[in-house]
Design a protein around this motif. Structure first.
Motif, mmCIF file in Angstrom:
data_model
loop_
_atom_site.group_PDB
_atom_site.id
_atom_site.type_symbol
_atom_site.label_atom_id
_atom_site.label_comp_id
_atom_site.label_asym_id
_atom_site.label_seq_id
_atom_site.Cartn_x
_atom_site.Cartn_y
_atom_site.Cartn_z
ATOM 1 N N UNK A 21 49.686 89.597 49.709
ATOM 2 C CA UNK A 21 49.061 91.029 49.591
ATOM 3 C C UNK A 21 48.444 91.546 50.984
ATOM 4 N N UNK A 22 48.887 91.050 52.041
ATOM 5 C CA UNK A 22 48.369 91.445 53.247
ATOM 6 C C UNK A 22 47.093 91.728 53.806
ATOM 7 N N UNK A 23 46.313 90.951 52.664
ATOM 8 C CA UNK A 23 44.836 91.276 53.062
ATOM 9 C C UNK A 23 44.229 89.864 54.109
ATOM 10 N N UNK A 24 45.257 89.122 54.210
ATOM 11 C CA UNK A 24 44.640 88.052 55.216
ATOM 12 C C UNK A 24 45.640 87.823 56.396
ATOM 13 N N UNK A 25 44.851 88.129 57.478
ATOM 14 C CA UNK A 25 45.874 88.008 58.757
ATOM 15 C C UNK A 25 45.187 87.052 59.763
ATOM 16 N N UNK A 49 30.900 85.087 66.083
ATOM 17 C CA UNK A 49 30.539 86.283 65.357
ATOM 18 C C UNK A 49 31.703 87.305 66.085
ATOM 19 N N UNK A 50 32.677 87.913 65.305
ATOM 20 C CA UNK A 50 33.547 88.755 66.095
ATOM 21 C C UNK A 50 32.985 90.348 65.768
ATOM 22 N N UNK A 51 33.146 90.942 66.826
ATOM 23 C CA UNK A 51 32.535 92.191 66.941
ATOM 24 C C UNK A 51 33.519 93.451 67.401
ATOM 25 N N UNK A 52 33.310 94.474 66.939
ATOM 26 C CA UNK A 52 34.001 95.780 67.271
ATOM 27 C C UNK A 52 33.130 96.957 67.578
ATOM 28 N N UNK A 53 32.964 97.306 68.766
ATOM 29 C CA UNK A 53 32.389 98.514 69.274
ATOM 30 C C UNK A 53 31.940 99.503 68.487
ATOM 31 N N UNK A 76 41.279 86.331 58.675
ATOM 32 C CA UNK A 76 40.258 87.378 58.481
ATOM 33 C C UNK A 76 40.617 87.993 57.253
ATOM 34 N N UNK A 77 39.881 87.976 56.469
ATOM 35 C CA UNK A 77 40.015 88.707 54.727
ATOM 36 C C UNK A 77 39.643 89.980 55.047
ATOM 37 N N UNK A 78 40.472 91.131 54.639
ATOM 38 C CA UNK A 78 40.142 92.460 54.634
ATOM 39 C C UNK A 78 39.283 92.736 53.541
ATOM 40 N N UNK A 79 37.937 92.676 53.450
ATOM 41 C CA UNK A 79 36.877 93.053 52.592
ATOM 42 C C UNK A 79 35.859 94.112 52.790
ATOM 43 N N UNK A 80 35.705 94.547 54.213
ATOM 44 C CA UNK A 80 34.496 95.460 54.473
ATOM 45 C C UNK A 80 34.962 96.277 55.497
ATOM 46 N N UNK A 81 34.087 97.057 56.140
ATOM 47 C CA UNK A 81 34.165 97.926 57.198
ATOM 48 C C UNK A 81 34.843 97.309 58.219
ATOM 49 N N UNK A 86 39.415 95.724 61.693
ATOM 50 C CA UNK A 86 40.037 94.758 62.536
ATOM 51 C C UNK A 86 41.508 94.765 62.094
ATOM 52 N N UNK A 87 41.629 94.889 60.827
ATOM 53 C CA UNK A 87 43.237 94.689 60.417
ATOM 54 C C UNK A 87 44.129 95.995 60.516
#
Length: 277
Positions: A21-25, A49-53, A76-81, A86-87
């Motif tokens: 489903x390409x939601x897990x990378x 904790x992974x962060x994106x500015x 990482x599961x694509x579930x939020x902002x 990140x994906x």
């Protein structure tokens, strides 16, 4: 004085799409600064904790083992902002990592013991770290039995690594999917049923369990039937973690902070806690 909220810069070295489903990378990260890499000493079971500015940060279990080199792996599961952003990132992009955080698996206590790994779905990530660690230090552990399940063959994580482990004679790997699928010749059935079928011995053994709540609910009685005690069943908890260092209070359960006092707890410890998780 070090500020515990300041992330260290890392570069994305590789991105692997894990599931159909390409939601897990899985993201392979390397530190930009050697000094940051040298102080990031972690043990399987911990998270970061992974962060994106401009987007925020999220707590994610570390999927790599400290025995695998200087890079870090996060699935990482694509579930939020934050995870969606990140994906959409690319190899070479820079992001932040803060950690390592939380209580890891009790490596010293597990040495010399047989270890049973029980997991389902996305939760296999930190247990992948533990398996890789044990295989790299194979003489320090007894029998290793793995029971890992996913909904379909296409939803299994780390497919290439599963094949490598399947070919080894020093690990008993049992991979299962929920129902029959074209081209699948492995086990079929839910993780609790396969655990009962495999029936790993509880003698001199610990069981490490991480998975969806429904899987844990029905696996725990099976392990108890097999003779595992609450002290020898070790789980990894998730509970609205935010700051990762026991300050914001979002993940507290009774007197404990899951991010600081966990996420790894024995079932005996969980039995003494309020059922707020």
């Amino acid at each position: 004085m070090n500020n515990p909220y300041i992330p260290k810069p890392v570069r994305i070295e590789e991105i692997i799409t894990e599931t159909e489903d390409r939601n897990l990378k899985t993201f392979k990260l390397v530190f930009l600064n050697q000094a940051d890499e040298q102080v990031f000493r972690y043990t399987p079971g911990q998270f970061a904790e992974l962060s994106i500015a401009g987007k925020g940060e999220i707590p994610i279990g570390i999927a790599s083992s400290p025995t695998e080199g200087k890079h870090l792996l996060f699935t990482i599961n694509k579930v939020g902002v934050v995870t969606t952003h990140l994906h959409n990132m690319s190899v070479g992009d820079v992001m932040g990592v803060r950690g390592p955080l939380g209580r890891p698996y009790p490596i010293d206590e597990l040495e010399g013991k047989n270890v049973v790994i029980v997991s389902g779905g996305f939760a296999f990530t930190t247990l992948r770290s533990m398996i890789a660690y044990m295989l790299e230090n194979r003489d320090r552990f007894g029998n290793i039995t793995v029971i890992y399940g996913a909904r379909t063959p296409g939803m299994l994580l780390y497919k290439d690594q599963l094949k490598e482990w399947q070919d080894r004679d020093d690990i008993a790997l049992n991979v299962t999917v929920d129902k029959e699928a074209e081209g699948w010749d492995g086990k079929v059935g839910f993780v609790p049923a396969v655990t009962r079928e495999v029936a790993p011995s509880a003698d001199n053994a610990y069981a490490l369990v991480c998975g969806p709540p429904i899987m844990i609910k029905f696996t725990q009685p099976v392990l108890t039937e097999l003779g595992f005690t609450p002290e020898t069943i070790i789980m990894s908890l998730e509970n609205r973690m935010k700051c990762g260092i026991g300050i914001c209070g979002r993940c507290n359960v009774g007197p404990y902070y899951v991010c600081k006092d966990g996420p790894v707890f024995t079932l005996a410890e969980l039995n003494e806690m309020p059922k707020e998780y």
